[in-house]
Design an enzyme around this catalytic site. Structure first.
Site, short mmCIF file in Angstrom:
data_model
loop_
_atom_site.label_atom_id
_atom_site.label_comp_id
_atom_site.label_asym_id
_atom_site.label_seq_id
_atom_site.Cartn_x
_atom_site.Cartn_y
_atom_site.Cartn_z
N SER A 1 89.02 22.23 21.34
CA SER A 1 89.60 21.31 22.30
C SER A 1 89.23 19.88 21.93
O SER A 1 88.19 19.64 21.30
CB SER A 1 89.07 21.61 23.71
OG SER A 1 89.46 20.63 24.64
N TYR B 1 81.56 23.48 29.00
CA TYR B 1 82.83 23.72 28.31
C TYR B 1 82.94 22.81 27.09
O TYR B 1 83.24 23.27 25.98
CB TYR B 1 84.01 23.49 29.25
CG TYR B 1 85.35 23.70 28.57
CD1 TYR B 1 85.85 24.99 28.40
CD2 TYR B 1 86.09 22.63 28.07
CE1 TYR B 1 87.05 25.20 27.74
CE2 TYR B 1 87.29 22.85 27.42
CZ TYR B 1 87.77 24.13 27.26
OH TYR B 1 88.96 24.35 26.60
#
Length: 258
Positions: A137, A149
């Protein structure tokens, strides 16, 4: 001649489904891995009908060690492509979040990527051919609003870059795909409020998959789809880290996430 095989984790929606359809249309047979057996079977039927692909399904929760081992065993039998797409985020603050949920997030986002890649590489190296695509990401390249995350995706990027160096001249490629916001079920499942996100920041699944496979063909290790995100990540490397944190804090305002 036998058809090449691609194993894809998390294929029942979003980017995973996009990769599954693309590889099926390009003549690959598929091994699909996800928790939802019903959705797996539905997708398998669609891909068999649309593209004539042979599709094997493995219902598995990659947060569970025994399920990861089951998928790893299949990878040791040999595939030409592994797409480590499964992953999830969570809403709320780190210090109030359920720790078991945070651990499950790391097991899926990090441990599964490591274990499945470790299982897939020996046969690829022996064949001197193969690709591993690890879905990371932009959050792994920029300090985002979340902590665990973003950290998990930063690990995926560093892992992929290190492996790519180690696998030089073997014929096997390892790639980290780093998309920004994509129109998928990801944020809704995580309970993250995305209201007010500028429209220019959103990407479409098919565009991300197309850009990824073009990057793989070109031998790129870190692949950032979308001109807007290329600009953001390039700029993030050129300005002081504290300024990047301040900017991403503003962008992430009102969207609590771990």
């Amino acid at each position: 001649m036998s058809r090449p095989v691609a194993l894809i984790t998390g294929p029942t929606s979003g980017l995973g489904a996009g990769f599954a359809r693309r590889y099926a249309l390009e003549g690959y047979d598929l091994v699909l891995v996800a928790r939802d057996a019903a959705r797996l079977e539905q997708l398998a039927g669609e891909l068999q009908h649309e593209a004539g692909a042979t599709v094997e399904v493995i219902p598995a929760d990659l947060a569970v060690a025994a399920d990861r081992a089951k998928v790893a065993d299949r990878l040791r039998a040999g595939v030409q492509v592994l797409v480590n797409n499964a992953g999830f985020g969570t809403s709320g603050e780190f210090w109030t979040a359920d720790f078991a949920q945070l651990q499950a997030q790391l097991d899926v986002n990090v441990t599964a990527v490591m274990e499945l890649t470790h299982a897939a590489l020996p046969s690829m190296i022996d064949a001197r051919s193969g690709s591993v695509i690890n879905v990371a990401s932009v959050a792994g390249l920029l300090p985002g609003r979340g902590s665990t995350y973003s950290a998990s995706k930063a690990w995926v990027i560093a892992f992929s870059e290190g492996l790519a160096n180690g696998l030089h001249s073997t014929g096997v490629g390892v790639h980290a795909l780093c998309p920004g916001f994509v129109h998928t079920e990801f944020h809704a499942r995580a309970g993250i409020d995305m209201a007010g996100t500028p429209s220019f920041l959103w990407l479409e699944v098919d565009d991300v998959v197309r850009d990824c496979l073009a990057g793989v063909a070109a031998g790129k290790v870190v692949i950032v789809p979308g001109l807007q995100y290329k600009a953001l990540t390039t700029g993030g490397r050129m300005v002081p880290r504290n300024l990047v944190r301040a900017i991403t804090k503003v962008v992430g305002k009102g969207r609590e996430r771990t």
